[in-house]
Write a protein that holds these residues in place. Structure first.
Motif, short mmCIF file in Angstrom:
data_model
loop_
_atom_site.label_atom_id
_atom_site.label_comp_id
_atom_site.label_asym_id
_atom_site.label_seq_id
_atom_site.Cartn_x
_atom_site.Cartn_y
_atom_site.Cartn_z
N TRP A 39 15.55 -0.68 -29.93
CA TRP A 39 15.10 0.32 -28.96
C TRP A 39 14.13 1.30 -29.63
O TRP A 39 13.08 1.63 -29.06
CB TRP A 39 16.29 1.08 -28.38
CG TRP A 39 15.88 2.12 -27.37
CD1 TRP A 39 15.77 1.97 -26.03
CD2 TRP A 39 15.49 3.49 -27.66
NE1 TRP A 39 15.34 3.14 -25.45
CE2 TRP A 39 15.16 4.09 -26.42
CE3 TRP A 39 15.41 4.24 -28.82
CZ2 TRP A 39 14.75 5.40 -26.34
CZ3 TRP A 39 14.97 5.56 -28.73
CH2 TRP A 39 14.66 6.13 -27.50
N SER A 40 14.48 1.75 -30.83
CA SER A 40 13.61 2.70 -31.55
C SER A 40 12.25 2.08 -31.85
O SER A 40 11.22 2.74 -31.73
CB SER A 40 14.29 3.14 -32.86
OG SER A 40 15.45 3.89 -32.59
N TYR A 43 10.33 1.84 -28.40
CA TYR A 43 9.94 3.14 -27.86
C TYR A 43 8.95 3.84 -28.79
O TYR A 43 8.06 4.55 -28.33
CB TYR A 43 11.17 4.00 -27.62
CG TYR A 43 10.90 5.15 -26.67
CD1 TYR A 43 10.58 4.91 -25.33
CD2 TYR A 43 10.96 6.47 -27.11
CE1 TYR A 43 10.32 5.95 -24.47
CE2 TYR A 43 10.70 7.52 -26.25
CZ TYR A 43 10.37 7.25 -24.93
OH TYR A 43 10.10 8.29 -24.07
N HIS A 47 5.08 5.13 -27.88
CA HIS A 47 4.50 6.44 -28.17
C HIS A 47 3.26 6.32 -29.06
O HIS A 47 2.34 7.14 -28.96
CB HIS A 47 5.54 7.35 -28.82
CG HIS A 47 6.32 8.14 -27.82
ND1 HIS A 47 5.85 9.32 -27.27
CD2 HIS A 47 7.52 7.91 -27.24
CE1 HIS A 47 6.74 9.79 -26.41
NE2 HIS A 47 7.75 8.96 -26.37
N CYS A 87 11.49 7.64 -34.37
CA CYS A 87 11.84 6.24 -34.17
C CYS A 87 11.75 5.45 -35.47
O CYS A 87 12.59 4.58 -35.74
CB CYS A 87 10.93 5.62 -33.11
SG CYS A 87 11.29 6.21 -31.42
N ASN A 150 11.20 6.62 -17.36
CA ASN A 150 11.16 6.94 -18.78
C ASN A 150 12.40 7.74 -19.19
O ASN A 150 12.94 7.54 -20.28
CB ASN A 150 9.89 7.73 -19.10
CG ASN A 150 9.84 8.18 -20.54
OD1 ASN A 150 9.66 7.39 -21.45
ND2 ASN A 150 10.03 9.47 -20.74
N ILE A 153 15.20 5.35 -19.57
CA ILE A 153 15.04 4.59 -20.80
C ILE A 153 15.53 5.41 -22.00
O ILE A 153 16.21 4.88 -22.90
CB ILE A 153 13.56 4.18 -20.99
CG1 ILE A 153 13.16 3.14 -19.95
CG2 ILE A 153 13.32 3.64 -22.40
CD1 ILE A 153 11.68 2.82 -19.93
N CYS A 154 15.22 6.69 -22.00
CA CYS A 154 15.66 7.55 -23.09
C CYS A 154 17.17 7.75 -23.07
O CYS A 154 17.82 7.83 -24.13
CB CYS A 154 14.95 8.90 -23.02
SG CYS A 154 13.18 8.80 -23.42
N GLY A 157 18.65 4.71 -24.57
CA GLY A 157 18.50 4.78 -26.03
C GLY A 157 19.52 5.71 -26.65
O GLY A 157 20.08 5.42 -27.72
#
Length: 362
Positions: A39-40, A43, A47, A87, A150, A153-154, A157
Motif C-alpha cells: 500500500w505504501s 500510494y 503522490h 511511504c 482517496n 484509500i487512506c 492504509g
C-alpha cells in the motif's frame, strides 16, 4: 469402497479439512506486513506522480474552510514530498518488522511509526464529507467523488498499518501473533474497561440528537431563531433531515448498547428466522468500527475548528456568532464518541471470540 468405509473416511478427514480451512483464514498475520508495504509503495508512487505535475491531486479545501481536513492546507509540492517520504520510510520499516531479531531501538521506532502513520492517516486526511455522506444516505442522497475515494484509500492504509503494528507487537512480546494470547492467560485491559467505553459511546451522541430534534420541532435550541426560520424556508426538506439525523444517532446509540447486552450476543426470540441464534461477531464489530472511524475523523475536524474559533483564527468564528453554539457545540463530543465506540467494538470482539484454532487457548 462401501458406504460404511466412506462414512469412516469422511469422519476422519473432515476435522483435518476444517482445520486446514481455519488455518488459511488465520494466515493474515503472515501477509499483513507485506500488504502495508505494498500500500505504501502504491500510494507513494501516486503522490510522486502528483508531485511531478500529474492531475488529480485530491487534497483541496474547495471553500470548506475549517470544515476541511488539515492536510488540505498543504500545497501539492509540500504534500507530495511529505507523503513520498513517509511511504518510503514505511517500506523500509516494514522490512525491518519482518526480521526475527528485535533490537530495542528499531522495535520502538517501528511501533511508533506504524501507529503514528496510522493515526495521521485517520485524523488528518478524512474530513466531514464522509460522515455527511453516510448520514445523507439515509435520505437516499448519494454524493461521491474522487476526494472521498482517496480518503477511503487512506483509511484502508491506516488499517493495514494498524494490523501490522499489532502483529509486530505480539511477536516482540512473544504472544501468539494470530490471537495475541500469552502463556500467563492475562485478561485484556480492554475487556475490563469495555463496559465503560460502551457507555461513553452510548451517551456521547445524545446531545447532537437532542439539538437536531429541537430544530425539527422548530425550537431554536442553541441557534438564532431567525437563522432557523430562514433555513427551514429555504430548504423544504430541512425538518425531515433533522428528524433523520437525530434518529440515526439515537438508533446508533441503542445498537451500541448491544455490545454489553445479552441481545447483542444472541438474537431475541421474536426476531423472524434468526431468533435465538448467536449474533455473528463481525456483524457488530465491522459497522461499529466504520462509524467509529468516520465519527472520530469528523470530530477531530470539528474540534480543531472550535479551538481555532476560540482563538479567533478562522471564519468559523463568524459562523458561531451568527448561528449560535448549537451549530457546532455538540460536535465536541464526537472525538470521545468515536474513540470510545472503536474501543468498545474491540472489547466486544475480544470478549466473544472463540478458542484459537492455532494455539487452542480460549
Amino acid at each position: 469402497m462401501n458406504n460404511k468405509e466412506r462414512m469412516i473416511t469422511l469422519n476422519v478427514t473432515s476435522p483435518v479439512l476444517n482445520k486446514e480451512a481455519k488455518t488459511k483464514r488465520n494466515r493474515w498475520p503472515s501477509w499483513i506486513g507485506y500488504t502495508a508495504m505494498l500500500w505504501s509503495a502504491l500510494y507513494g508512487a501516486l503522490h510522486l506522480y502528483w508531485l511531478l505535475g500529474g492531475a488529480g491531486y485530491p487534497f483541496k479545501n474547495e471553500g470548506m474552510g475549517l470544515f476541511a481536513a488539515m492536510v488540505t492546507n498543504l500545497p501539492v509540492q509540500i504534500g507530495g514530498i511529505v507523503f513520498v517520504t513517509l511511504c518510503l520510510m514505511g517500506i523500509g520499516i516494514g522490512l525491518v518488522m519482518q526480521k526475527p531479531h528485535y533490537r530495542a531501538f528499531s522495535r520502538r521506532f517501528a511501533i511508533a511509526y506504524s501507529w503514528g502513520f496510522s493515526v495521521a492517516l485517520l485524523l488528518f486526511i478524512p474530513d466531514t464529507r464522509l460522515i455527511a455522506a453516510m448520514a445523507y444516505a439515509f435520505l437516499f442522497k448519494f454524493d461521491f467523488n474522487w476526494e472521498m475515494l482517496n480518503q477511503i484509500i487512506c483509511i484502508i492504509g491506516a488499517l493495514f498499518w494498524m494490523m501490522a503494528a499489532v502483529v509486530y507487537q505480539r511477536k516482540t512480546r512473544h504472544a501468539r501473533e494470530y490471537c495475541g494470547r500469552t502463556d500467563d492467560g492475562e485478561t485484556s485491559l480492554l475487556i475490563r474497561w469495555g463496559r465503560w467505553m460502551t457507555m461513553i459511546a452510548v451517551l456521547a451522541p445524545i446531545p447532537y440528537a437532542l439539538i437536531r430534534f429541537s430544530w425539527a420541532l422548530d425550537i431554536p435550541l442553541g441557534i438564532d431563531p431567525q437563522f432557523l426560520k430562514d433555513f427551514s424556508t429555504a430548504n423544504p426538506m430541512a425538518r425531515l433531515t433533522e428528524w433523520v439525523f437525530g434518529s440515526v444517532c439515537i438508533i446508533g446509540s441503542l445498537l451500541t448498547l448491544g455490545l454489553i447486552q445479552k441481545w447483542g450476543e444472541v438474537f431475541p426470540r421474536w426476531f423472524p428466522f434468526i431468533g435465538g441464534k448467536r449474533v455473528p461477531i463481525m456483524l457488530a464489530v465491522i459497522p461499529a468500527s466504520i462509524v467509529a472511524i468516520a465519527v472520530t475523523a469528523a470530530g477531530f475536524v470539528f474540534t480543531f475548528g472550535i479551538i481555532a474559533t476560540a482563538l479567533h483564527l478562522g471564519p468559523m468564528d463568524n459562523i458561531l456568532h451568527s448561528q449560535g453554539w448549537g451549530a457546532m457545540g455538540p460536535m465536541i463530543f464526537w472525538v470521545p464518541w468515536g474513540v470510545a465506540l472503536g474501543l468498545a467494538a474491540i472489547a466486544y470482539y475480544y470478549r466473544r471470540r472463540s478458542r484459537c484454532s492455532r494455539c487452542g487457548r480460549g
